[in-house]
Write a protein that holds these residues in place. Structure first.
Motif, PDB file in Angstrom:
ATOM      1  N   LEU A 163       1.615  22.182  25.923  1.00 60.15           N
ATOM      2  CA  LEU A 163       2.222  23.400  26.459  1.00 60.15           C
ATOM      3  C   LEU A 163       2.400  23.288  27.974  1.00 60.15           C
ATOM      4  CD1 LEU A 163       3.260  26.182  25.642  1.00 60.15           C
ATOM      5  CD2 LEU A 163       0.980  27.090  26.052  1.00 60.15           C
ATOM      6  N   THR A 164       1.378  22.780  28.663  1.00 59.22           N
ATOM      7  CA  THR A 164       1.471  22.585  30.115  1.00 59.22           C
ATOM      8  C   THR A 164       2.558  21.577  30.455  1.00 59.22           C
ATOM      9  OG1 THR A 164      -0.889  23.021  30.346  1.00 59.22           O
ATOM     10  CG2 THR A 164       0.183  21.906  32.181  1.00 59.22           C
ATOM     11  N   LEU A 165       2.669  20.522  29.643  1.00 53.94           N
ATOM     12  CA  LEU A 165       3.693  19.505  29.869  1.00 53.94           C
ATOM     13  C   LEU A 165       5.089  20.090  29.714  1.00 53.94           C
ATOM     14  CD1 LEU A 165       3.903  16.462  30.488  1.00 53.94           C
ATOM     15  CD2 LEU A 165       4.015  16.055  28.027  1.00 53.94           C
ATOM     16  N   LEU A 166       5.273  20.930  28.713  1.00 51.83           N
ATOM     17  CA  LEU A 166       6.580  21.571  28.510  1.00 51.83           C
ATOM     18  C   LEU A 166       6.885  22.550  29.635  1.00 51.83           C
ATOM     19  CD1 LEU A 166       6.488  22.217  24.643  1.00 51.83           C
ATOM     20  CD2 LEU A 166       7.837  20.510  25.870  1.00 51.83           C
ATOM     21  N   ILE A 167       5.876  23.284  30.091  1.00 52.04           N
ATOM     22  CA  ILE A 167       6.065  24.208  31.213  1.00 52.04           C
ATOM     23  C   ILE A 167       6.465  23.435  32.470  1.00 52.04           C
ATOM     24  CG2 ILE A 167       4.856  25.793  32.786  1.00 52.04           C
ATOM     25  CD1 ILE A 167       3.168  26.673  30.347  1.00 52.04           C
ATOM     26  N   ALA A 168       5.879  22.234  32.631  1.00 53.61           N
ATOM     27  CA  ALA A 168       6.203  21.400  33.787  1.00 53.61           C
ATOM     28  C   ALA A 168       7.629  20.876  33.721  1.00 53.61           C
ATOM     29  CB  ALA A 168       5.223  20.236  33.871  1.00 53.61           C
ATOM     30  N   LEU A 169       8.120  20.625  32.497  1.00 54.71           N
ATOM     31  CA  LEU A 169       9.453  20.055  32.329  1.00 54.71           C
ATOM     32  C   LEU A 169      10.556  21.103  32.354  1.00 54.71           C
ATOM     33  CD1 LEU A 169       8.710  17.416  29.528  1.00 54.71           C
ATOM     34  CD2 LEU A 169       9.079  16.978  31.958  1.00 54.71           C
ATOM     35  N   TYR A 170      10.265  22.278  31.800  1.00 55.55           N
ATOM     36  CA  TYR A 170      11.290  23.317  31.705  1.00 55.55           C
ATOM     37  C   TYR A 170      11.251  24.252  32.906  1.00 55.55           C
ATOM     38  CZ  TYR A 170      12.657  22.152  26.940  1.00 55.55           C
ATOM     39  OH  TYR A 170      13.157  21.512  25.832  1.00 55.55           O
ATOM     40  N   LYS A 171      12.405  24.673  33.316  1.00 57.52           N
ATOM     41  CA  LYS A 171      12.514  25.624  34.416  1.00 57.52           C
ATOM     42  C   LYS A 171      12.203  27.021  33.910  1.00 57.52           C
ATOM     43  CE  LYS A 171      15.654  27.116  38.088  1.00 57.52           C
ATOM     44  NZ  LYS A 171      17.024  27.017  38.644  1.00 57.52           N
ATOM     45  N   ARG A 172      11.405  27.765  34.669  1.00 55.80           N
ATOM     46  CA  ARG A 172      11.050  29.120  34.279  1.00 55.80           C
ATOM     47  C   ARG A 172      12.297  30.011  34.272  1.00 55.80           C
ATOM     48  NH1 ARG A 172       5.785  31.189  34.369  1.00 55.80           N
ATOM     49  NH2 ARG A 172       4.429  29.567  33.577  1.00 55.80           N
ATOM     50  N   VAL A 173      12.415  30.798  33.222  1.00 48.14           N
ATOM     51  CA  VAL A 173      13.545  31.719  33.088  1.00 48.14           C
ATOM     52  C   VAL A 173      13.025  33.144  33.154  1.00 48.14           C
ATOM     53  CG1 VAL A 173      15.449  32.479  31.626  1.00 48.14           C
ATOM     54  CG2 VAL A 173      14.798  30.059  31.662  1.00 48.14           C
ATOM     55  N   SER A 174      13.637  33.953  33.988  1.00 45.78           N
ATOM     56  CA  SER A 174      13.224  35.351  34.112  1.00 45.78           C
ATOM     57  C   SER A 174      13.654  36.125  32.873  1.00 45.78           C
ATOM     58  CB  SER A 174      13.856  35.966  35.366  1.00 45.78           C
ATOM     59  OG  SER A 174      13.511  37.331  35.459  1.00 45.78           O
ATOM     60  N   SER A 175      12.744  36.945  32.351  1.00 44.24           N
ATOM     61  CA  SER A 175      13.036  37.696  31.126  1.00 44.24           C
ATOM     62  C   SER A 175      14.014  38.843  31.369  1.00 44.24           C
ATOM     63  CB  SER A 175      11.735  38.248  30.525  1.00 44.24           C
ATOM     64  OG  SER A 175      11.078  39.057  31.483  1.00 44.24           O
ATOM     65  N   GLY A 176      14.125  39.279  32.639  1.00 44.39           N
ATOM     66  CA  GLY A 176      15.068  40.353  32.949  1.00 44.39           C
ATOM     67  C   GLY A 176      14.516  41.726  32.622  1.00 44.39           C
ATOM     68  N   ILE A 177      15.271  42.751  32.992  1.00 44.37           N
ATOM     69  CA  ILE A 177      14.820  44.127  32.779  1.00 44.37           C
ATOM     70  C   ILE A 177      15.420  44.731  31.512  1.00 44.37           C
ATOM     71  CG2 ILE A 177      14.441  44.544  35.230  1.00 44.37           C
ATOM     72  CD1 ILE A 177      17.156  45.947  35.303  1.00 44.37           C
ATOM     73  N   TYR A 178      16.318  43.970  30.859  1.00 44.24           N
ATOM     74  CA  TYR A 178      16.977  44.512  29.669  1.00 44.24           C
ATOM     75  C   TYR A 178      16.192  44.160  28.408  1.00 44.24           C
ATOM     76  CZ  TYR A 178      18.520  39.705  29.080  1.00 44.24           C
ATOM     77  OH  TYR A 178      18.539  38.342  28.935  1.00 44.24           O
ATOM     78  N   ARG A 179      16.446  44.889  27.303  1.00 45.82           N
ATOM     79  CA  ARG A 179      15.880  44.586  25.990  1.00 45.82           C
ATOM     80  C   ARG A 179      16.995  44.626  24.973  1.00 45.82           C
ATOM     81  NH1 ARG A 179      10.254  45.215  25.609  1.00 45.82           N
ATOM     82  NH2 ARG A 179      10.548  44.376  23.510  1.00 45.82           N
ATOM     83  N   LEU A 180      17.074  43.603  24.116  1.00 47.05           N
ATOM     84  CA  LEU A 180      18.100  43.542  23.084  1.00 47.05           C
ATOM     85  C   LEU A 180      17.635  44.300  21.838  1.00 47.05           C
ATOM     86  CD1 LEU A 180      19.098  39.774  23.359  1.00 47.05           C
ATOM     87  CD2 LEU A 180      20.396  41.732  24.203  1.00 47.05           C
ATOM     88  N   PRO A 181      18.596  44.711  20.996  1.00 43.71           N
ATOM     89  CA  PRO A 181      18.203  45.385  19.744  1.00 43.71           C
ATOM     90  C   PRO A 181      17.350  44.466  18.880  1.00 43.71           C
ATOM     91  CG  PRO A 181      20.553  45.644  20.158  1.00 43.71           C
ATOM     92  CD  PRO A 181      20.057  44.657  21.163  1.00 43.71           C
ATOM     93  N   THR A 182      16.349  45.009  18.212  1.00 45.85           N
ATOM     94  CA  THR A 182      15.446  44.209  17.369  1.00 45.85           C
ATOM     95  C   THR A 182      15.982  44.099  15.951  1.00 45.85           C
ATOM     96  OG1 THR A 182      14.154  46.164  16.794  1.00 45.85           O
ATOM     97  CG2 THR A 182      13.422  44.892  18.695  1.00 45.85           C
ATOM     98  N   GLU A 183      15.639  43.010  15.302  1.00 46.91           N
ATOM     99  CA  GLU A 183      15.997  42.807  13.905  1.00 46.91           C
ATOM    100  C   GLU A 183      14.928  41.960  13.249  1.00 46.91           C
ATOM    101  OE1 GLU A 183      19.670  41.126  11.131  1.00 46.91           O
ATOM    102  OE2 GLU A 183      20.002  41.600  13.244  1.00 46.91           O
ATOM    103  N   ASN A 184      14.386  42.428  12.126  1.00 42.28           N
ATOM    104  CA  ASN A 184      13.303  41.740  11.447  1.00 42.28           C
ATOM    105  C   ASN A 184      13.761  40.435  10.806  1.00 42.28           C
ATOM    106  OD1 ASN A 184      11.291  43.612  12.035  1.00 42.28           O
ATOM    107  ND2 ASN A 184      11.865  44.911  10.296  1.00 42.28           N
ATOM    108  N   ILE A 185      12.873  39.417  10.863  1.00 41.47           N
ATOM    109  CA  ILE A 185      13.118  38.127  10.222  1.00 41.47           C
ATOM    110  C   ILE A 185      12.220  38.047   9.002  1.00 41.47           C
ATOM    111  CG2 ILE A 185      13.035  35.617  10.515  1.00 41.47           C
ATOM    112  CD1 ILE A 185      15.104  36.953  12.255  1.00 41.47           C
ATOM    113  N   LEU A 186      12.785  37.585   7.875  1.00 44.49           N
ATOM    114  CA  LEU A 186      11.992  37.476   6.652  1.00 44.49           C
ATOM    115  C   LEU A 186      10.989  36.345   6.770  1.00 44.49           C
ATOM    116  CD1 LEU A 186      14.742  37.986   3.927  1.00 44.49           C
ATOM    117  CD2 LEU A 186      13.011  39.610   4.675  1.00 44.49           C
ATOM    118  N   ILE A 187       9.704  36.664   6.706  1.00 39.53           N
ATOM    119  CA  ILE A 187       8.623  35.686   6.745  1.00 39.53           C
ATOM    120  C   ILE A 187       7.690  35.973   5.583  1.00 39.53           C
ATOM    121  CG2 ILE A 187       6.640  34.848   8.066  1.00 39.53           C
ATOM    122  CD1 ILE A 187       8.166  35.553  10.603  1.00 39.53           C
ATOM    123  N   ASN A 188       7.415  34.938   4.779  1.00 44.40           N
ATOM    124  CA  ASN A 188       6.550  35.092   3.611  1.00 44.40           C
ATOM    125  C   ASN A 188       7.167  36.076   2.613  1.00 44.40           C
ATOM    126  OD1 ASN A 188       4.333  34.573   2.047  1.00 44.40           O
ATOM    127  ND2 ASN A 188       3.062  36.131   3.015  1.00 44.40           N
TER     128      ASN A 188
END
Length: 593
Positions: free
Chosen positions: A568-593
């Motif tokens: 996880l630390t290695l991936l954080i080191a490789l990927y650029k941090r992306v700001s989550s922003g102040i907006y929220r998208l509409p939610t939609e449930n994913i079928l699990i189990n």
């Protein structure tokens, strides 16, 4: 006016150039030291190198004194006692080398170890005087953490390839494997540490274990702050992420505690180990001292390196139960994590002070239960359950197998040691290759879990397993949040726990598949055991490490490295941090189990 400004600029440039002289001479002396110990030398070269050592000591004396006359380079008042003692020590060594101190009581200073110690102390002091800055524009804390380990591993490989570090020549891949295993405090070996490496090589391995266990940034950052007396806000932010300090203002206090506690526990451990050793097994006093110090460092750092061919499964050490218990407790303390140790110390200190007030002042006892935070409770309870489970399982499953030669008390101690050491340490008091299949499966599970966060150990960590299991139970009960000890665990911690588990399974699976492809003649069980041991920085093996092909060794090297820094630390080191922003998208449930 311009003339004065230019004159001031020239003066500053001269000051900076002069200030570089001590560090340059010190570095050259260390290079000379490595050349001196790493290669066979002609007598005239030895004389030249000794003169360079003396020059380094002389420059160190001058630098220590002159530094106090310049405001820009003046150390903190707190470091003055250290500088005074250093000046005194260096002066005595220099005068002794030139023959001005002929007193018989000082004859002990004739030993070369003192001049070498003086050279290293000068380098240590000069490096500490440097101003270390962490620029987030260039490196974020994760990148800095990963890069520091890479640098140490590469430098360690170079040191281990020096001719005088080994009895016979070592290949590049074996040197890289050993350096990675030491820095990542794993303990997997492709050559026998005690017989293949010289005393010089074993000292290098011990230093790599110590630096790898605590991290080079811990040492460099604290001593730079101690001597210079200041650090930028950006530095403290970076160090807070590395040290897991709760407050920015506590960063250097935490660093100091980490270093002091480490050396204190290792020192106590070395003394206790020494007292358990039989002089018939190790006749030489120096060898017993070295053995004690090496295994205290290796035990506390959860490295699992041993100077014995078969670790503690040697006949002279297999039934030395006091030694096993001391090593086990070193492993436990090192594996708990520094935040847990600090929190427990804070609790015990408050408890005893409150008890003393009650005894002498007749005041009522105040509750101290809240001083133990949720993190400490989770780690202690999980560690205790895993240790008890591992001990009972090992005792029952191996009672008539690998424990057969031990007394009843010996069986309990060996089972306890087996449960503790599988949690990232890697020492063994029984033949790992002779374990029952059921025991092997339990050992692999304990290795996978590993130690606790912010410790010297590896694995997915005890708190990760606890949070994942408790969250699963919370979902089963129909709750949409995780509550524990009257506190709510944030979703970020839960999500991080699941991410670590998934990534660990992914890395181990890839490693198993690759080694199975490159060395198809080795059984799948042995390969899986080896890969889990490498990822969790344990070091236990079923005897296949030295027989692996070069490509398989490379796979294990990457597995050990990823396990130490975490995927996880290695991936954080490789990927650029992306700001989550102040907006929220509409939610939609994913079928699990």
């Amino acid at each position: 006016m311009r003339y004065n400004i230019r004159k001031k600029e020239r003066t500053e440039k001269i000051k900076k150039r002069v200030a570089r002289i001590p560090i340059i001479v010190s570095v050259l002396s260390i290079v000379a030291f490595l050349y001196d110990f790493g290669f066979d030398q002609e007598p005239y070269i030895k004389i030249f190198l000794n003169k360079l050592y003396l020059l380094s000591v002389l420059v160190g004396i001058i630098s220590t004194v002159v530094r106090y006359f310049f405001k820009d380079y003046r150390p903190r008042l707190k470091s003055s006692p250290f500088d005074f003692l250093l000046f005194l020590f260096l002066t005595i060594i220099l005068l002794k080398q030139f023959g001005y101190l002929s007193n018989e009581s000082l004859s002990i200073l004739n030993h070369k170890v003192w001049i070498y110690s003086a050279v290293f102390l000068v380098l240590f002091r000069e490096i500490s005087a440097l101003k270390i800055e962490f620029r987030k524009a260039y490196l974020n804390p994760a990148q800095l953490f990963v890069l520091s380990f890479l640098i140490i591993i590469i430098f360690g490989s170079f040191l281990l390839m020096l001719p005088m570090a080994t009895v016979t020549n070592i290949s590049l891949i074996d040197a890289l494997f050993t350096s990675t295993s030491a820095v990542c405090v794993t303990g997997l070996i492709v050559v026998d540490t005690g017989s293949f490496f010289t005393e010089f090589g074993q000292i290098i391995i011990a230093i790599l274990i110590q630096v790898g266990g605590l991290g080079i940034m811990t040492f460099a950052s604290y001593f730079s702050y101690f001597f210079r007396g200041g650090s930028s806000y950006e530095n403290q932010l970076a160090l807070r992420d590395i040290t897991n300090a709760e407050k920015i203002s506590e960063v250097f206090s935490v660093l100091k505690k980490i270093i002091l506690i480490t050396f204190l526990i290792e020192g106590i451990g070395a003394v206790l180990i020494y007292n358990t050793l039989d002089s018939s097994a190790i006749p030489s006093l120096y060898e017993r001292v070295f053995f004690s110090a090496f295994h205290a460092i290796s035990g506390f750092c959860n490295a699992g390196f041993s100077t014995l061919p078969n670790s503690f499964y040697e006949s002279a050490f297999q039934f030395n139960y006091p030694l096993h218990l001391i090593i086990a407790f070193l492993i436990i303390i090192g594996g708990l994590g520094f935040p847990i140790v600090f929190n427990l110390f804070k609790y015990l200190k408050s408890f005893f002070l409150t008890a003393l007030r009650f005894i002498f002042r007749k005041k009522y006892l105040k509750t101290t239960s809240r001083l133990i935070n949720v993190n400490t409770r989770i780690v202690l309870i999980t560690s205790l359950l895993l240790t008890v489970f591992g001990t009972i399982a090992f005792f029952i499953l191996e009672y008539y197998n690998t424990l057969a030669d031990h007394s009843y008390f010996g069986k309990v101690v060996t089972a306890f040691f087996g449960s503790v050491t599988t949690r990232t340490a890697g020492f063994n008091t029984v033949d790992t290759g002779a374990l029952n299949l059921h025991t092997i499966l339990i050992v692999m599970f304990l290795m996978w879990v590993g130690a606790s966060p912010a410790s010297t150990g590896g694995g997915i960590k005890t708190s990760t397993l606890a949070v994942a299991i408790l969250n699963t139970l919370s979902i089963v009960k129909g709750r949409n949040r995780l509550e524990l000890f009257n506190r709510e665990i944030p979703r970020s911690s839960v999500e991080r726990a699941y991410a670590i588990i998934v990534l660990s399974i992914f890395v181990i699976t890839i490693s198993v598949v690759l080694i199975s492809f490159f060395d198809s003649n080795i059984g799948l069980l042995n390969i899986t055991f080896e890969c889990i041991s490498a990822y969790s920085t344990v070091g236990l093996s079923r005897g296949i490490t030295s027989d692996l092909s070069i490509t398989s060794k490379l796979v294990l090297i990457f597995t050990m490295f990823i396990g130490r820094v975490s995927m996880l630390t290695l991936l954080i080191a490789l990927y650029k941090r992306v700001s989550s922003g102040i907006y929220r998208l509409p939610t939609e449930n994913i079928l699990i189990n």
